[in-house]
Structures are given as structure tokens and as C-alpha cells.
Scaffold this active site. Structure first.
Site, short mmCIF file in Angstrom:
data_model
loop_
_atom_site.label_atom_id
_atom_site.label_comp_id
_atom_site.label_asym_id
_atom_site.label_seq_id
_atom_site.Cartn_x
_atom_site.Cartn_y
_atom_site.Cartn_z
N SER A 266 48.51 49.78 30.46
CA SER A 266 48.06 48.51 31.20
C SER A 266 48.94 47.93 32.23
CB SER A 266 47.61 47.49 30.17
OG SER A 266 47.32 46.39 30.77
N GLN B 103 46.89 52.27 34.52
CA GLN B 103 45.84 51.12 34.86
C GLN B 103 46.12 50.12 35.94
OE1 GLN B 103 45.50 47.83 33.71
NE2 GLN B 103 43.86 47.50 35.18
N TYR C 139 45.16 47.29 38.86
CA TYR C 139 44.20 46.34 39.52
C TYR C 139 44.68 46.37 40.98
CZ TYR C 139 42.56 43.94 35.18
OH TYR C 139 42.24 43.73 34.08
N THR D 73 40.83 49.50 37.82
CA THR D 73 39.57 48.78 37.27
C THR D 73 39.11 48.03 38.39
OG1 THR D 73 41.10 48.52 35.20
CG2 THR D 73 39.29 46.76 35.76
N LYS E 178 37.63 52.57 36.73
CA LYS E 178 37.22 51.86 35.39
C LYS E 178 36.34 50.73 35.78
CE LYS E 178 39.33 49.70 31.25
NZ LYS E 178 38.77 48.26 31.32
N SER F 141 33.21 51.95 31.39
CA SER F 141 33.69 50.70 30.51
C SER F 141 33.06 49.55 31.01
CB SER F 141 34.99 50.70 30.55
OG SER F 141 35.67 49.68 29.94
N HIS G 137 34.44 46.74 30.00
CA HIS G 137 35.64 45.98 29.84
C HIS G 137 35.88 45.41 28.40
CE1 HIS G 137 39.13 44.33 32.84
NE2 HIS G 137 39.39 43.81 31.48
N ASP H 238 34.69 54.37 27.03
CA ASP H 238 35.20 53.33 26.20
C ASP H 238 34.37 52.27 25.77
OD1 ASP H 238 35.68 51.33 27.82
OD2 ASP H 238 37.87 51.43 27.67
#
Length: 370
Positions: free
Chosen positions: A105, A134, A136, A162, A228, A250, A252, A283
Site C-alpha cells: 500500500s 499500489q 494514488y 487506485t 484498481k 475492486s 475498495h 477483491d
């Protein structure tokens, strides 16, 4: 004895601050989507085949050049040091020992370099750890590019971007509990900006992030890029057109927009939209080995687990996460045997039935994802 994900959650709640337990369990708004993710898997039924003659099941996968001994990935989850003093380092050792891909993350409380070192320590024969990162995309593209280089230099093999967070989800549990920031002594290690003397930036959620930023990122890195949080079939088609290498389907974990559908309900339509051109990881609500079988049969090449990892880490540290991954592997192998399958590849959609719509919609044969 810890035999189910619920057992791990129960044990974890006995050990950690109730405010932190609420942070892990909670979601946005009325948490309708949080519940829907698990309920959707419960509504699906497996229709097994018999007399298929296979002594062993092949559980290994290869996704975008990353090989793993299991199709159960560790989805990105924030703030592992809230529940264990070693945080993401302990999680990484458990994942490496299990041969599972861990998605680091951006909101980790341990730096990616230290996570990679921990994974190498626990991996078999010093093999590089199967880590993805992952991301942003930040409005400060210079900082974003530096972070991508940092993850690449640490050995991460893919970027998971994401895209469902133009603004933060409304987490009412956290607001009621006054959980608005990390406790003293903890920080998001990847938000430390060396250009500003080590200042720690907040992670910026920006509504201006667009497909142009995905194009920009594609031009800055040779790593595979997965999106994602793209839930609409048209966005899945756009992802293919923009050169995205894969999707992490996903919502989230129900932590962003409440009342969106469960991801497994969307999976057949998303699989049809990408038509085998890029792999799909799913997920959201995966709690049993039978859930893994259902997702693979409906078009995913792998699944990710998030909250279960946090509960396992809280319940037993590194050993807890290792036990959780062993449990998923055991349940998956058992379910495949009972379904008459020889492994995780090529599971047919007619293995799954839903009460509302009968046989699952067929999906186009996938390539390069399983």
C-alpha cells in the site's frame, strides 16, 4: 483454534484497540457494499463435476510476469503497524513464505525498501519477492514519478493504480470514534518528501485525475500497470485502449461509494468487456476457498484479500498471516478436488450457479492471466 476468517477477526478484536478494529471493519455510509461483497459470494452456488480423475491440483499462477504459488494475493491495506509492531514487514515475510503476491500500500507504515528486504529474507532460496506497489497518482506529478522510481528500485514488479478515489469515502465509524489521523510515532512512510527535508505529505485524493494521467504514467514506467477500482464495463474497455495491462476489480472493500454492487456480481460483465485482452484480479468479500473457485470460474485469474490479512496480523503477527494463507490454500485445494477440477486454470463458468439467473454468463477465454 483459528479455522475461519471469522475466527481471526474474533481473536483480533480481543487484542487491538476497538477504534482500530472499527477502522479495519468499517466502510462508507451505511456499509451496504461492505456487506454485499460477502453476501454475493454466499448467494452463488457451485455445481461440481464428477469422475474427473486428478490426484493433485495445480494452484500456481503467473500474472503479468509475476509467478506465485497461489491465486490468493494480498490486496493493499493501510497502516499495518496499527495492529502489529512490525507492520508490513511481518506481512511481507508471511506472503513470501507462502509464495503469494503482496500489493504494498502507498499508505504503508513501513517503507517499500524495508518491506522488500523482509520478503527477500523469508523467500525461498533468496528469490526476489513477488511485490506489487499500489499508487494514488498525486497532483504533484514530480513526487508521483519519484515514488514510482522508488518502488521500481525496491523490486516491485507491477503498479496497481487506485482510480476510485477522487475524494475520500465517508467513514462514519471513524468520524464517530474521532479516528482522523495515525497515532504518534506512526506515519505513511511513502509520503515522506526528501525535497522538503523529510516533510510528510497527506495522500491527496484529487478529482482532476483523468485518463490523461494514466497515459502520462504509462510513459514514465515500463512496469505493468493495473487499474484498481474501475467497475463500469465501458471503463474496462477504455483501460484496454489506454494500454493498461490488467484490472484489479475492486469496490475498495465498500470504503468509497456506498451501494455500488458487489465485485463478484460485476465480474462476468467486466470479463466480457475486456474479452481476454488483459487479466482481471478480483477483491471484495473473499472469505473462503470456495469464494476463490467462484471468482476464478467467473473470469478472474486471481483474487485479493484485504481485511482478513489485517485480522490475521492483529491476531498473530507474521504467524497469523502465514496461517491465514495456509488456510486459504487448504480450502481452495479441497474445493477444487470436490468440484472435479485439476487446478485453478481454465475453470468453466458453468461451475457456478446464481439463484436469480441460473448458469453463469460465459466469458471469453483469458490469455496471459492465469
Amino acid at each position: 483454534m483459528l479455522m475461519t476468517v471469522q475466527d481471526f477477526e474474533t481473536a483480533a478484536r480481543m487484542r487491538i484497540d476497538p477504534v482500530h478494529a472499527d477502522f479495519i471493519a468499517g466502510g462508507a455510509g451505511d456499509e451496504i457494499t461492505v456487506r454485499a461483497n460477502e453476501e454475493a459470494f454466499r448467494r452463488l452456488r457451485l455445481l461440481p463435476r464428477v469422475l474427473r480423475g486428478s490426484a493433485e491440483r495445480a494452484l500456481d499462477i503467473s500474472v503479468l510476469g509475476s509467478r506465485a504459488r497461489t491465486p490468493v494475493l494480498l490486496s493493499p491495506t493501510a497502516f499495518h503497524k496499527l495492529v502489529d509492531e512490525e507492520g508490513e514487514a511481518a506481512t511481507a515475510r508471511a506472503a513470501a513464505a507462502a509464495g503469494a503476491i503482496m500489493i504494498v500500500s502507498m499508505a504503508s507504515t513501513v517503507a517499500v525498501e524495508d518491506i522488500a528486504a523482509a520478503a527477500r529474507e523469508a523467500g525461498e532460496h533468496g528469490d526476489p519477492p513477488p511485490l506489487w506497489f499500489q499508487l494514488y497518482i498525486q497532483p504533484d506529478l514530480g513526487f508521483t514519478e519519484a515514488l514510482v522510481r522508488r518502488a521500481t528500485d525496491a523490486g516491485c514488479a507491477a503498479l496497481v493504480v487506485t482510480v476510485d478515489s477522487p475524494v475520500r469515502g465517508a467513514h462514519e465509524r471513524d468520524l464517530r470514534n474521532g479516528f482522523l489521523d495515525l497515532p504518534p510515532g506512526l506515519r505513511c512512510e511513502h509520503m515522506v518528501d526528501p525535497r522538503e527535508g523529510g516533510r510528510v505529505h497527506p495522500i491527496a485524493m484529487s478529482p482532476v485525475i483523468s485518463w490523461e494521467h494514466i497515459d502520462w504514467l504509462r510513459g514514465t514506467t515500463s512496469l505493468p500497470i493495473l487499474l484498481k477500482g474501475a467497475l463500469h464495463p465501458e471503463d474496462a474497455r477504455l483501460a484496454v485502449r489506454h494500454g493498461v495491462d490488467g484490472l484489479l476489480l475492486s469496490n475498495h472493500g465498500g470504503r468509497q461509494l456506498d451501494t455500488v454492487p458487489a465485485t463478484v456480481e460485476l465480474l462476468p460483465e467486466i470479463a466480457a468487456a475486456v474479452a481476454g485482452r488483459i487479466p482481471i484480479v478480483l477483491d471484495g468479500g473473499v472469505r473462503r476457498g470456495t469464494d476463490v473457485v467462484k471468482a476464478l470460474a467467473l473470469g478472474a485469474c486471481a483474487v485479493g484479500i484485504g481485511r482478513p490479512v489485517m485480522w490475521a496480523l492483529a491476531a498473530g503477527g507474521e504467524k497469523g498471516v502465514r496461517r491465514l494463507l495456509e488456510l486459504f490454500r487448504e480450502e481452495l485445494d479441497h474445493a477444487l478436488a470436490l468440484c472435479g477440477a485439476s487446478g485453478v486454470r481454465g475453470l468453466p463458468p458453468d461451475l457456478v450457479r446464481a439463484p436469480a439467473w441460473g448458469p453463469a454468463s460465459a466469458h471469453t477465454e483469458r490469455e496471459g492471466g492465469a
